[in-house]
Design a protein around this motif. Structure first.
Motif, PDB file in Angstrom:
ATOM      1  N   LEU A  64      12.625 -35.147   5.187  1.00 19.34           N
ATOM      2  CA  LEU A  64      11.904 -34.292   4.256  1.00 19.34           C
ATOM      3  C   LEU A  64      12.261 -34.713   2.839  1.00 19.34           C
ATOM      4  CD1 LEU A  64      10.099 -31.760   3.884  1.00 19.34           C
ATOM      5  CD2 LEU A  64      12.217 -30.409   3.890  1.00 19.34           C
ATOM      6  N   GLU A  65      11.235 -35.031   2.040  1.00 17.26           N
ATOM      7  CA  GLU A  65      11.437 -35.378   0.636  1.00 17.26           C
ATOM      8  C   GLU A  65      10.651 -34.400  -0.218  1.00 17.26           C
ATOM      9  OE1 GLU A  65      10.178 -39.440   0.110  1.00 17.26           O
ATOM     10  OE2 GLU A  65      12.006 -40.220   1.029  1.00 17.26           O
ATOM     11  N   LEU A  66      11.309 -33.813  -1.219  1.00 20.71           N
ATOM     12  CA  LEU A  66      10.662 -32.851  -2.108  1.00 20.71           C
ATOM     13  C   LEU A  66      10.963 -33.203  -3.561  1.00 20.71           C
ATOM     14  CD1 LEU A  66      11.619 -29.580  -0.177  1.00 20.71           C
ATOM     15  CD2 LEU A  66       9.394 -30.726  -0.167  1.00 20.71           C
ATOM     16  N   GLN A  67       9.960 -33.065  -4.414  1.00 24.61           N
ATOM     17  CA  GLN A  67      10.120 -33.317  -5.841  1.00 24.61           C
ATOM     18  C   GLN A  67      10.519 -32.010  -6.543  1.00 24.61           C
ATOM     19  OE1 GLN A  67       9.919 -36.459  -6.919  1.00 24.61           O
ATOM     20  NE2 GLN A  67       9.373 -37.052  -4.836  1.00 24.61           N
ATOM     21  N   ALA A  68      10.941 -32.123  -7.785  1.00 29.37           N
ATOM     22  CA  ALA A  68      11.281 -30.945  -8.599  1.00 29.37           C
ATOM     23  C   ALA A  68      10.101 -29.978  -8.597  1.00 29.37           C
ATOM     24  CB  ALA A  68      11.615 -31.377 -10.019  1.00 29.37           C
ATOM     25  N   GLY A  69      10.397 -28.693  -8.487  1.00 29.42           N
ATOM     26  CA  GLY A  69       9.372 -27.659  -8.478  1.00 29.42           C
ATOM     27  C   GLY A  69       8.809 -27.362  -7.103  1.00 29.42           C
ATOM     28  N   ALA A  70       9.145 -28.176  -6.120  1.00 27.12           N
ATOM     29  CA  ALA A  70       8.652 -27.952  -4.758  1.00 27.12           C
ATOM     30  C   ALA A  70       9.471 -26.853  -4.090  1.00 27.12           C
ATOM     31  CB  ALA A  70       8.741 -29.238  -3.947  1.00 27.12           C
ATOM     32  N   GLY A  71       8.893 -26.294  -3.065  1.00 29.36           N
ATOM     33  CA  GLY A  71       9.616 -25.272  -2.329  1.00 29.36           C
ATOM     34  C   GLY A  71       9.140 -25.164  -0.900  1.00 29.36           C
ATOM     35  N   VAL A  72       9.941 -24.511  -0.107  1.00 30.83           N
ATOM     36  CA  VAL A  72       9.607 -24.196   1.279  1.00 30.83           C
ATOM     37  C   VAL A  72       9.685 -22.680   1.371  1.00 30.83           C
ATOM     38  CG1 VAL A  72      10.296 -24.450   3.688  1.00 30.83           C
ATOM     39  CG2 VAL A  72      10.621 -26.364   2.092  1.00 30.83           C
ATOM     40  N   PRO A  73       8.548 -22.010   1.613  1.00 30.69           N
ATOM     41  CA  PRO A  73       8.563 -20.546   1.663  1.00 30.69           C
ATOM     42  C   PRO A  73       9.447 -20.002   2.775  1.00 30.69           C
ATOM     43  CG  PRO A  73       6.328 -21.404   2.019  1.00 30.69           C
ATOM     44  CD  PRO A  73       7.249 -22.578   1.904  1.00 30.69           C
ATOM     45  N   GLU A  74       9.860 -18.758   2.613  1.00 32.92           N
ATOM     46  CA  GLU A  74      10.708 -18.128   3.618  1.00 32.92           C
ATOM     47  C   GLU A  74      10.002 -18.115   4.975  1.00 32.92           C
ATOM     48  OE1 GLU A  74      13.669 -14.542   3.308  1.00 32.92           O
ATOM     49  OE2 GLU A  74      11.628 -13.762   3.599  1.00 32.92           O
ATOM     50  N   HIS A  75      10.751 -18.494   5.999  1.00 33.58           N
ATOM     51  CA  HIS A  75      10.229 -18.538   7.357  1.00 33.58           C
ATOM     52  C   HIS A  75      11.402 -18.556   8.331  1.00 33.58           C
ATOM     53  CE1 HIS A  75      11.155 -22.716   6.461  1.00 33.58           C
ATOM     54  NE2 HIS A  75      11.154 -22.963   7.764  1.00 33.58           N
ATOM     55  N   LEU A  76      11.094 -18.546   9.609  1.00 38.49           N
ATOM     56  CA  LEU A  76      12.126 -18.693  10.638  1.00 38.49           C
ATOM     57  C   LEU A  76      11.547 -19.460  11.805  1.00 38.49           C
ATOM     58  CD1 LEU A  76      11.510 -16.544  13.162  1.00 38.49           C
ATOM     59  CD2 LEU A  76      12.356 -14.929  11.510  1.00 38.49           C
ATOM     60  N   HIS A  77      12.429 -19.994  12.606  1.00 41.32           N
ATOM     61  CA  HIS A  77      12.053 -20.689  13.829  1.00 41.32           C
ATOM     62  C   HIS A  77      12.653 -19.878  14.973  1.00 41.32           C
ATOM     63  CE1 HIS A  77      11.161 -23.805  10.974  1.00 41.32           C
ATOM     64  NE2 HIS A  77      12.422 -23.838  10.613  1.00 41.32           N
ATOM     65  N   GLU A  78      11.784 -19.173  15.659  1.00 39.59           N
ATOM     66  CA  GLU A  78      12.205 -18.225  16.696  1.00 39.59           C
ATOM     67  C   GLU A  78      13.154 -18.839  17.733  1.00 39.59           C
ATOM     68  OE1 GLU A  78      12.478 -14.478  17.947  1.00 39.59           O
ATOM     69  OE2 GLU A  78      11.006 -14.989  16.410  1.00 39.59           O
ATOM     70  N   ARG A  79      12.836 -20.056  18.209  1.00 39.85           N
ATOM     71  CA  ARG A  79      13.607 -20.642  19.305  1.00 39.85           C
ATOM     72  C   ARG A  79      14.276 -21.967  18.947  1.00 39.85           C
ATOM     73  NH1 ARG A  79       9.021 -18.388  21.902  1.00 39.85           N
ATOM     74  NH2 ARG A  79       9.656 -16.793  23.366  1.00 39.85           N
ATOM     75  N   SER A  80      14.276 -22.328  17.680  1.00 37.32           N
ATOM     76  CA  SER A  80      14.818 -23.636  17.300  1.00 37.32           C
ATOM     77  C   SER A  80      15.899 -23.516  16.240  1.00 37.32           C
ATOM     78  CB  SER A  80      13.712 -24.533  16.754  1.00 37.32           C
ATOM     79  OG  SER A  80      12.710 -24.725  17.709  1.00 37.32           O
ATOM     80  N   VAL A  81      16.987 -24.231  16.470  1.00 38.01           N
ATOM     81  CA  VAL A  81      18.029 -24.386  15.459  1.00 38.01           C
ATOM     82  C   VAL A  81      17.550 -25.471  14.506  1.00 38.01           C
ATOM     83  CG1 VAL A  81      20.362 -25.305  15.102  1.00 38.01           C
ATOM     84  CG2 VAL A  81      19.914 -23.699  16.976  1.00 38.01           C
ATOM     85  N   GLU A  82      17.802 -25.300  13.208  1.00 40.83           N
ATOM     86  CA  GLU A  82      17.476 -26.341  12.233  1.00 40.83           C
ATOM     87  C   GLU A  82      18.768 -26.815  11.585  1.00 40.83           C
ATOM     88  OE1 GLU A  82      14.831 -27.131   8.190  1.00 40.83           O
ATOM     89  OE2 GLU A  82      14.628 -25.227   9.242  1.00 40.83           O
ATOM     90  N   MET A  83      18.880 -28.123  11.448  1.00 44.28           N
ATOM     91  CA  MET A  83      20.020 -28.705  10.744  1.00 44.28           C
ATOM     92  C   MET A  83      19.494 -29.723   9.749  1.00 44.28           C
ATOM     93  SD  MET A  83      22.822 -29.158  13.795  1.00 44.28           S
ATOM     94  CE  MET A  83      21.710 -29.830  15.014  1.00 44.28           C
ATOM     95  N   LEU A  84      20.133 -29.759   8.589  1.00 41.93           N
ATOM     96  CA  LEU A  84      19.765 -30.706   7.544  1.00 41.93           C
ATOM     97  C   LEU A  84      20.996 -31.485   7.117  1.00 41.93           C
ATOM     98  CD1 LEU A  84      17.840 -28.168   5.293  1.00 41.93           C
ATOM     99  CD2 LEU A  84      16.771 -30.020   6.540  1.00 41.93           C
ATOM    100  N   TYR A  85      20.783 -32.747   6.782  1.00 38.85           N
ATOM    101  CA  TYR A  85      21.819 -33.525   6.113  1.00 38.85           C
ATOM    102  C   TYR A  85      21.190 -34.017   4.818  1.00 38.85           C
ATOM    103  CZ  TYR A  85      25.041 -37.044   4.609  1.00 38.85           C
ATOM    104  OH  TYR A  85      25.916 -37.761   3.842  1.00 38.85           O
ATOM    105  N   VAL A  86      21.746 -33.598   3.684  1.00 38.83           N
ATOM    106  CA  VAL A  86      21.177 -33.914   2.374  1.00 38.83           C
ATOM    107  C   VAL A  86      21.627 -35.317   1.964  1.00 38.83           C
ATOM    108  CG1 VAL A  86      20.960 -33.201  -0.033  1.00 38.83           C
ATOM    109  CG2 VAL A  86      21.216 -31.461   1.768  1.00 38.83           C
ATOM    110  N   GLU A  87      20.650 -36.225   1.884  1.00 33.73           N
ATOM    111  CA  GLU A  87      20.927 -37.611   1.498  1.00 33.73           C
ATOM    112  C   GLU A  87      20.887 -37.807  -0.017  1.00 33.73           C
ATOM    113  OE1 GLU A  87      19.471 -40.552   4.966  1.00 33.73           O
ATOM    114  OE2 GLU A  87      17.889 -39.833   3.653  1.00 33.73           O
TER     115      GLU A  87
END
Length: 155
Positions: A64-87
């Protein structure tokens, strides 16, 4: 062969993944071969690397790549764990109502069913993170974005 299939089925049923991929497994997926989509009103991209379409039935991985000012609205994943590693870069993530800054080198764990969102502050450098879902599926929402690059054919 039978023993391996039986063990796989038992593990899958006991862990709740009760689906077995019918797609041939691609053990290596290069980013050049992966579909890419515009996200966050054109201020970002999502590269879908490993998922059910590449034969991975228990998890998915993308970038996932996002530029300044971008966003991801509030949400959830009912059955999935999410993990991120910030590069690269950083973001302001809100997880369960708590604002948590994340930066390059940080790992983020979001349990299934947990409300979360992210925002890249104006003037901030590009944000780039490896994104993993244990329990694939949530990554498919990125397909709603405009395709930047279609997937290459599997070898």
């Amino acid at each position: 062969m039978f023993r391996t299939s039986l063990l796989t089925a038992l593990l899958c049923v006991s862990s709740g993944c009760a689906r077995v991929s019918t797609v041939p497994v691609r053990y290596v997926v290069g980013s050049a071969d992966a579909p890419t989509f515009r996200v966050s009103q054109g201020k970002g991209t999502a590269i879908l690397l490993v998922n059910e379409e590449t034969g991975a039935s228990a998890a998915s991985m993308g970038v996932l790549e996002l530029q300044a000012g971008a966003g991801v609205p509030e949400h959830l994943h009912e059955r999935s764990v999410e993990m991120l590693y910030v590069e690269e870069g950083g973001a302001e993530m809100t997880i369960e109502g708590r604002m948590l800054p994340v930066k390059q080198g940080d790992a983020v764990y979001i349990p299934a069913g947990t409300l979360h969102s992210a925002r890249i502050p104006e003037g901030a450098p590009r944000f780039r993170a490896v994104q993993v879902y244990v329990g694939p599926g949530p990554e498919q929402r990125f397909r709603q974005g405009e395709p930047v690059k279609p997937a290459a054919s599997a070898p």
